[in-house]
Design a protein around this motif. Sequence first.
Motif, PDB file in Angstrom:
ATOM      1  N   SER A 215       0.854  -1.187   0.000  1.00 13.08           N
ATOM      2  CA  SER A 215       0.000   0.000   0.000  1.00 13.08           C
ATOM      3  C   SER A 215       0.889   1.234   0.000  1.00 13.08           C
ATOM      4  CB  SER A 215      -0.928   0.004   1.222  1.00 13.08           C
ATOM      5  OG  SER A 215      -0.157  -0.007   2.409  1.00 13.08           O
ATOM      6  N   SER A 216       0.302   2.393   0.007  1.00 11.72           N
ATOM      7  CA  SER A 216       1.032   3.670   0.098  1.00 11.72           C
ATOM      8  C   SER A 216       2.076   3.813  -0.993  1.00 11.72           C
ATOM      9  CB  SER A 216       1.701   3.816   1.470  1.00 11.72           C
ATOM     10  OG  SER A 216       0.748   3.698   2.506  1.00 11.72           O
ATOM     11  N   GLY A 217       1.721   3.446  -2.236  1.00  9.54           N
ATOM     12  CA  GLY A 217       2.627   3.618  -3.356  1.00  9.54           C
ATOM     13  C   GLY A 217       3.619   2.505  -3.540  1.00  9.54           C
ATOM     14  N   GLU A 218       3.567   1.460  -2.712  1.00 10.30           N
ATOM     15  CA  GLU A 218       4.436   0.292  -2.814  1.00 10.30           C
ATOM     16  C   GLU A 218       5.924   0.644  -2.801  1.00 10.30           C
ATOM     17  OE1 GLU A 218       3.117  -1.989  -6.195  1.00 10.30           O
ATOM     18  OE2 GLU A 218       1.511  -2.901  -5.012  1.00 10.30           O
ATOM     19  N   PRO A 219       6.388   1.414  -1.811  1.00  7.15           N
ATOM     20  CA  PRO A 219       7.825   1.728  -1.719  1.00  7.15           C
ATOM     21  C   PRO A 219       8.617   0.512  -1.268  1.00  7.15           C
ATOM     22  CG  PRO A 219       6.684   2.526   0.236  1.00  7.15           C
ATOM     23  CD  PRO A 219       5.615   2.018  -0.696  1.00  7.15           C
ATOM     24  N   GLY A 220       9.925   0.546  -1.521  1.00 10.07           N
ATOM     25  CA  GLY A 220      10.818  -0.516  -1.086  1.00 10.07           C
ATOM     26  C   GLY A 220      11.330  -0.258   0.307  1.00 10.07           C
ATOM     27  N   GLU A 221      11.194  -1.231   1.210  1.00 10.70           N
ATOM     28  CA  GLU A 221      11.601  -1.090   2.599  1.00 10.70           C
ATOM     29  C   GLU A 221      12.788  -2.004   2.893  1.00 10.70           C
ATOM     30  OE1 GLU A 221       9.780   0.967   5.136  1.00 10.70           O
ATOM     31  OE2 GLU A 221       9.359   1.819   3.152  1.00 10.70           O
ATOM     32  N   ILE A 222      13.585  -1.603   3.884  1.00 14.01           N
ATOM     33  CA  ILE A 222      14.757  -2.383   4.279  1.00 14.01           C
ATOM     34  C   ILE A 222      14.862  -2.400   5.793  1.00 14.01           C
ATOM     35  CG2 ILE A 222      16.295  -0.371   4.075  1.00 14.01           C
ATOM     36  CD1 ILE A 222      18.468  -2.368   3.082  1.00 14.01           C
ATOM     37  N   ASN A 230      22.112 -17.926  20.069  1.00 17.77           N
ATOM     38  CA  ASN A 230      20.999 -18.647  20.699  1.00 17.77           C
ATOM     39  C   ASN A 230      19.701 -18.510  19.903  1.00 17.77           C
ATOM     40  OD1 ASN A 230      20.353 -15.995  21.167  1.00 17.77           O
ATOM     41  ND2 ASN A 230      20.232 -16.165  23.392  1.00 17.77           N
ATOM     42  N   LYS A 231      19.803 -18.036  18.677  1.00 20.99           N
ATOM     43  CA  LYS A 231      18.680 -17.843  17.759  1.00 20.99           C
ATOM     44  C   LYS A 231      17.791 -16.674  18.169  1.00 20.99           C
ATOM     45  CE  LYS A 231      17.873 -22.336  17.954  1.00 20.99           C
ATOM     46  NZ  LYS A 231      19.225 -22.810  18.284  1.00 20.99           N
ATOM     47  N   ASN A 232      18.305 -15.822  19.058  1.00 23.72           N
ATOM     48  CA  ASN A 232      17.594 -14.594  19.396  1.00 23.72           C
ATOM     49  C   ASN A 232      17.787 -13.570  18.275  1.00 23.72           C
ATOM     50  OD1 ASN A 232      16.077 -12.862  21.134  1.00 23.72           O
ATOM     51  ND2 ASN A 232      17.978 -11.817  21.677  1.00 23.72           N
ATOM     52  N   VAL A 233      16.791 -12.730  18.053  1.00 24.81           N
ATOM     53  CA  VAL A 233      16.822 -11.732  16.993  1.00 24.81           C
ATOM     54  C   VAL A 233      16.643 -10.344  17.607  1.00 24.81           C
ATOM     55  CG1 VAL A 233      15.756 -10.923  14.862  1.00 24.81           C
ATOM     56  CG2 VAL A 233      15.832 -13.370  15.359  1.00 24.81           C
ATOM     57  N   VAL A 234      17.546  -9.426  17.261  1.00 24.96           N
ATOM     58  CA  VAL A 234      17.447  -8.048  17.726  1.00 24.96           C
ATOM     59  C   VAL A 234      17.156  -7.167  16.515  1.00 24.96           C
ATOM     60  CG1 VAL A 234      18.587  -6.136  18.896  1.00 24.96           C
ATOM     61  CG2 VAL A 234      19.084  -8.497  19.582  1.00 24.96           C
ATOM     62  N   ALA A 235      15.995  -6.521  16.510  1.00 26.84           N
ATOM     63  CA  ALA A 235      15.620  -5.642  15.406  1.00 26.84           C
ATOM     64  C   ALA A 235      16.392  -4.334  15.514  1.00 26.84           C
ATOM     65  CB  ALA A 235      14.120  -5.373  15.427  1.00 26.84           C
ATOM     66  N   ARG A 236      16.989  -3.904  14.405  1.00 26.60           N
ATOM     67  CA  ARG A 236      17.768  -2.677  14.395  1.00 26.60           C
ATOM     68  C   ARG A 236      17.126  -1.654  13.455  1.00 26.60           C
ATOM     69  NH1 ARG A 236      19.122  -1.801  18.321  1.00 26.60           N
ATOM     70  NH2 ARG A 236      20.532  -0.193  17.584  1.00 26.60           N
ATOM     71  N   THR A 237      17.906  -1.054  12.562  1.00 24.78           N
ATOM     72  CA  THR A 237      17.446   0.032  11.704  1.00 24.78           C
ATOM     73  C   THR A 237      16.417  -0.448  10.698  1.00 24.78           C
ATOM     74  OG1 THR A 237      19.631   1.004  11.899  1.00 24.78           O
ATOM     75  CG2 THR A 237      18.232   1.853  10.147  1.00 24.78           C
ATOM     76  N   SER A 238      15.469   0.410  10.379  1.00 27.15           N
ATOM     77  CA  SER A 238      14.530   0.168   9.285  1.00 27.15           C
ATOM     78  C   SER A 238      14.278   1.472   8.557  1.00 27.15           C
ATOM     79  CB  SER A 238      13.214  -0.417   9.807  1.00 27.15           C
ATOM     80  OG  SER A 238      12.572   0.500  10.664  1.00 27.15           O
ATOM     81  N   GLY A 239      13.891   1.369   7.302  1.00 33.12           N
ATOM     82  CA  GLY A 239      13.625   2.556   6.513  1.00 33.12           C
ATOM     83  C   GLY A 239      13.312   2.189   5.083  1.00 33.12           C
ATOM     84  N   SER A 240      13.321   3.176   4.196  1.00 36.88           N
ATOM     85  CA  SER A 240      13.033   2.966   2.777  1.00 36.88           C
ATOM     86  C   SER A 240      14.315   3.005   1.968  1.00 36.88           C
ATOM     87  CB  SER A 240      12.071   4.040   2.257  1.00 36.88           C
ATOM     88  OG  SER A 240      10.827   3.966   2.909  1.00 36.88           O
ATOM     89  N   PHE A 241      14.468   2.062   1.027  1.00 31.72           N
ATOM     90  CA  PHE A 241      15.569   2.175   0.079  1.00 31.72           C
ATOM     91  C   PHE A 241      15.086   2.745  -1.252  1.00 31.72           C
ATOM     92  CE2 PHE A 241      13.940  -2.131  -0.691  1.00 31.72           C
ATOM     93  CZ  PHE A 241      13.838  -2.164  -2.073  1.00 31.72           C
ATOM     94  N   ASN A 242      13.763   2.793  -1.433  1.00 36.63           N
ATOM     95  CA  ASN A 242      13.190   3.392  -2.638  1.00 36.63           C
ATOM     96  C   ASN A 242      11.791   3.874  -2.290  1.00 36.63           C
ATOM     97  OD1 ASN A 242      12.950   4.132  -5.394  1.00 36.63           O
ATOM     98  ND2 ASN A 242      11.823   2.253  -5.818  1.00 36.63           N
TER      99      ASN A 242
END
Length: 531
Positions: A215-222, A230-242
Amino acid sequence: VDNNRQLKNIASVDATTVTALGNAGIGGGSSFDATMSGSVADGKPLILKTDGTLEAVAQSVSALDPPQDSGHVNINGNSSSYSHSIAFHPVHKRSVIIFRDGSDSNRVKLAIIDGGDGSGALTMSGSPTTVSNSYAAYEVDIAYDPITENFVCVWRGTDNQGRLLVFSIASSGSTITLGSVMTFSGDAILEPKIACGNTSGNSFGNAVVVYKKSSSGEPGEIRLFNIEANKNVVARTSGSFNTNATEYLDIGYDPDTDRFLVVYRDENNNSGYATCKVVQVANNTGVSNSTLTLGASTNIGSSDVSKMNTLAYDTAANKMVVFYWSGSRNYARVGTITGGSTNSISFGSEAQISSTNAVDGTNLLVATFDTTTNKIVVFYKLSNNALAKAKTGTVSGTSISFSSNEDDDASVSTGISRLSVSVAYDTSINATIYSFTENTGNDNAIAGKLKTGNVTTNLTSSNYIGIADAAYTNGQTATVQTLGAIDDAQSSLTIGSKYYVQGDGTIGTSASNPSVEAGLAVSATKLLVKG
């Protein structure tokens, strides 16, 4: 010590004990001299030739052109299976495929594929593992994290949200150990892809996920995630690449520059051309610090809109090869990434994969790098309901050239509806592992192996004689350490473990083919020779 002067039931041996063993006549004195044929490095296995000379254990490769396809296995019985993605575990020497089971409410499933000794068909280790009855999927993708030696997979749920899972496999058997499923996007998404990489020496891996919003113009996200052991996941930076409408995404990792490359079709701002950006994981000093830095957008294709953008990294040439469909043909270009503060990429000339027009359907162009023959292996389809085809490409400088010969039976004489979204190279059997959905019957999923070369070795079950006592060149008189000698030119051995001669002249804890025991590790640097 047994009758062959071999240590038995050993747990650890210190330097004093090793010296005492030598003084007692166990090791140290078993050797003989002979003329060297060719050259050998210190501490490497030797064979005794029929003419009485010594030769280093080595292997050779004879190219197969076109590639040869064989060893097929049904992944999920007669159930409908879609959106396959494959990754290889270089430590356990096994591949994992993730897919959605259309006959089981589109649930996400994982299956282990074993190549055996490479001479027979692929096999499945047990039945596919269901990730969770709570999660179903559409598109899926998978990557291997070399830092934690785990797999990381992503998928678009049937509720259109993005999810991520870290899991591990055992070195044998069908055991899969799952981490916790993370919902990483509350927005509806499409086309999630993932790549892993980290050369900083940290204990955690970096997983970068790209997708487009639906939605919202279908931008590319990263998004960046730190993966812990231990298979734990830490979420870091997010944003748009396009910020514009984005389609046909893929992402890969360049270990030489420690950079990722995201490829995509920029629908509005770049006339739908194939486009890419270099991505750097910056401040990579701890799980809580990592961020993303993106380079400028760069055109890949020279004209026309693109589809099926995908990529493969050539570890011999240290180049990223980008593939795309444009103007009814499949193309490739070689990219050179520049790191530092530049985070840029430059491309060589465009090369056609085939001079025949190709269909532009989903997941009909995938590639990987063959480390045995140092060639790119690319799979594609030329027309609807056709067989999968495969051929090899060779990178030279900033250019790639493709063989005129292609394997035109990479789908067991069966038309396909789609190829896997990724393929993997199995270094244990020197073959590319791929999969596809049949275009007939129940939409079965089939995995196969494709070889671009035959590997042979001069090692037999009976000609191993011992370990070189030093480095020697052709014609020199060489001293070989034989049964009972202790070679001290090794490194990083596991004390008490048996080591086997590998066909390429190395030693390892797993038996090769043929199975030839090199000796027993009595310290991290010393091997009690079995000859």
